[in-house]
Scaffold this active site. Structure first.
Site, PDB file in Angstrom:
ATOM      1  N   ASP A 162      27.902  39.880  30.121  1.00 20.47           N
ATOM      2  CA  ASP A 162      28.716  39.488  30.437  1.00 20.47           C
ATOM      3  C   ASP A 162      28.527  38.870  31.564  1.00 20.47           C
ATOM      4  OD1 ASP A 162      31.136  38.740  30.883  1.00 20.47           O
ATOM      5  OD2 ASP A 162      31.575  40.955  31.898  1.00 20.47           O
ATOM      6  N   LYS A 202      32.319  28.555  34.193  1.00 14.13           N
ATOM      7  CA  LYS A 202      32.873  29.196  32.544  1.00 14.13           C
ATOM      8  C   LYS A 202      34.159  28.856  33.009  1.00 14.13           C
ATOM      9  CE  LYS A 202      33.356  33.344  29.850  1.00 14.13           C
ATOM     10  NZ  LYS A 202      33.345  34.505  30.266  1.00 14.13           N
ATOM     11  N   GLU A 223      34.504  39.227  23.974  1.00 15.87           N
ATOM     12  CA  GLU A 223      34.452  40.169  24.847  1.00 15.87           C
ATOM     13  C   GLU A 223      34.623  41.827  24.608  1.00 15.87           C
ATOM     14  OE1 GLU A 223      35.392  37.718  28.648  1.00 15.87           O
ATOM     15  OE2 GLU A 223      33.631  36.592  28.807  1.00 15.87           O
ATOM     16  N   ASP A 242      42.605  41.445  28.287  1.00 16.03           N
ATOM     17  CA  ASP A 242      41.155  41.138  29.242  1.00 16.03           C
ATOM     18  C   ASP A 242      41.406  39.874  30.298  1.00 16.03           C
ATOM     19  OD1 ASP A 242      38.745  40.449  30.097  1.00 16.03           O
ATOM     20  OD2 ASP A 242      38.009  40.234  28.354  1.00 16.03           O
TER      21      ASP A 242
END
Ligand code: AMP
Length: 524
Positions: A8, A70, A171, A193
């Site tokens: 992850d 990211k 994810e 999420d």
């Protein structure tokens, strides 16, 4: 058989897991922590620090400490998201010749892919130290809302780090795999999420080991950092009111304030009041200045209420796309550190009229799901056979007068392939430009351009006669390939969309050569 690791790769934290006797287990990092800050720092004496070590010296070295990469990966320098990031990050951002975003450290341009590769390389080294064997294969997760460029850039990062990516999975889908394995029942699940940088909502159905994603939606620029920024702005304004000093341009003070704000935010998930204490944050002619401020949970909620509520229309859209209503959802799984905020949990629970699933660690579940997916691909998890994911955006091509013809609708199950016939608009047209777009707006220019190519050598004919078959193909990693074929001549042109942006294959190969694996302490 050597282990496949599940990674992850988070905005703020990353986590790595593997399968031990068919059960996912977290691999601690070299400092013994289950999550690793996604931070890389370049010291003045030429060292590259990763994770906890890098984070620890961020205050002293803000311009060479790269956080939240990211948010930049797979993006263009002039995109609105990067405009926003420029205001927040203490390091320098520059444009690459092809318009991609680059990070400038000591007059050297570094791509976000290289920074991510350094983090991945560290995680690989942690796994190798823990498992006592070489690791070369991985499943990597990305936000469900990552587009084609972002997915490809993440794969490139892994490749630079010497990892073969068996699959890129979303994810929330990974989280649902881990959840489904544990709960072992047929149900409809909403995975909410919210990590440090992004928000995703995914609706899926679990039935007899088949994980069928029904819809996904989200915002790649809504996450925990936005909550931190509200607190930071509040502290800056308050300090300015009290002292007349503006700290917003002072990188060192700002980094300290940012860290203290994030810490306070986390504490306020567990206590009703906390204190932000930053001695010697500035000096003026009257002497040293300090920040000493109490903040309550209610104040934090006041400052960030709209951010929490921004998620609701996105959830409503995802439910509509899945043709479901809130009461049709059996389980709510919360993923990402920001979902620990009690107010956010409450708003989500009120919306679904149901309490979210407890007993799930939102920081670890995604990596665990990625490890399970690794097991499925390798054939060791035979009872969980099928994962049906979807594409998060509609994809199509530009047509006449700024029109947009969708070829693959959003929320289509992947892998998928679809061909549509087009024709020419002018007499004797020998060339057509295929402009590939991503988005939902009927006006072409309002969507995201993924790239274009020309199909040449069409046989001269009156307008509307030639038949040009355009084929869109999305693989299991969510990466698109487009081709166009002139039916009369059989002439074909195609491209993998990532060539329009990101690193070329050659560049990835060069970086792979250049990249040095993360050296474990005490090993040469
Ligand atoms: P992730 O990307 O999933 O690691 O999530 C990281 C984000 O979660 C960061 O913005 C953290 O500040 C936030 N976070 C972590 N713990 C908490 C907490 N206890 N309360 C609120 N936010 C948190």
């Amino acid at each position: 058989m050597s282990h496949v690791i599940g990674i992850d790769l988070g905005t703020t934290y990353s986590c790595v897991a593997y399968l031990k006797q068919n059960k996912p287990e977290i691999i601690p990092n070299l400092d013994g922590h289950v999550v690793t800050p996604s931070v890389v720092s370049f010291t003045t004496d030429g060292q590259v620090l990763v994770g906890n070590l890098a984070q620890r010296q961020a205050v002293a070295n803000p311009e060479r400490t790269i956080t939240a990469v990211k948010r930049l990966i797979g993006r263009k320098f002039d995109s609105p998201e990067v405009e926003e990031a420029k205001k927040r990050v203490p390091y320098r951002l520059e444009a690459a010749p092809n318009g991609d975003i680059m990070i400038m450290v000591d007059n050297q341009l570094i791509s976000p892919q290289e920074i991510s590769a350094i983090i991945l390389s560290y995680l690989k080294a942690c796994a190798e130290a823990y498992l006592g064997e070489k690791v070369s294969e991985a499943v990597i997760t990305v936000p469900a809302h990552f587009n084609d460029h972002q997915r490809q850039a993440t794969k490139d990062a892994a490749s630079i780090a010497g990892l073969e990516v068996l699959r890129v999975i979303n994810e929330p889908t990974a989280a649902s795999l881990a959840f489904g394995l544990e709960s072992n029942k047929n149900c409809r699940v909403a995975v909410f999420d919210m990590g440090g940088g992004t928000f995703d909502i995914t609706i899926l159905e679990i039935q007899d080991g088949v994980f069928n994603v029904l819809s996904t939606n989200g915002d790649t620029f809504l996450g925990g950092e936005d909550f931190d920024n509200r607190l930071v702005s509040w502290l800056l304004e308050d300090f300015k009111k009290e002292t007349g000093l503006d700290l917003s341009q002072n990188k060192f003070s700002l980094q300290r304030i940012r860290e203290a704000a994030e810490r306070a935010k986390r504490e306020l998930s567990f206590v009703f009041e906390t204190e932000i204490n930053l001695p010697f944050i500035a000096v003026d002619e009257s002497g040293s200045k300090h920040i000493l401020k109490k903040i309550s949970r209610y104040k934090l909620e006041d400052l960030t209420r709209d951010l929490v509520w921004k998620t609701i229309p996105l959830i409503e859209q995802a439910l509509e796309d899945a043709r479901l209503r809130p009461e049709n959802i059996d389980e709510i799984v919360l993923v990402g550190g920001q979902t620990r905020m009690p107010y956010l949990r409450q708003v989500v629970a009120d919306f679904f009229h149901k309490e979210p699933r407890s007993g799930i660690d939102p920081d670890l579940i995604v990596a665990m799901g990625a490890a399970i997916q690794g097991g499925i691909i390798k054939g060791v998890m035979t009872d969980l056979a099928i994962l049906l994911d979807v594409t998060p955006f509609s994809l199509g091509i530009e047509t006449e007068n700024d029109g947009y013809q969708i070829i693959i609708e959003k929320n289509t199950t992947i892998p998928t392939r679809k061909t549509m016939a087009f024709t020419t608009v002018e007499h004797n047209q020998v060339r057509v430009r295929i402009h590939v777009l991503e988005g939902e707006n009927p006006v072409a220019s309002m969507n995201k351009s993924l790239g274009w190519f020309d199909l040449i050598g069409i046989e001269p004919a009156p307008a509307g006669v030639p038949q040009i078959d355009v084929t869109f193909e999305i693989d299991a990693d969510g990466i698109l390939r487009v081709s166009a074929r002139d039916a009369a001549t059989g002439r074909e042109q195609g491209m993998e969309i990532h060539y329009a942006a990101g690193l070329t294959r050659g560049e990835v190969e060069i970086l792979k050569e250049k990249h040095r694996p993360f050296a474990l302490p005490g090993k040469k």
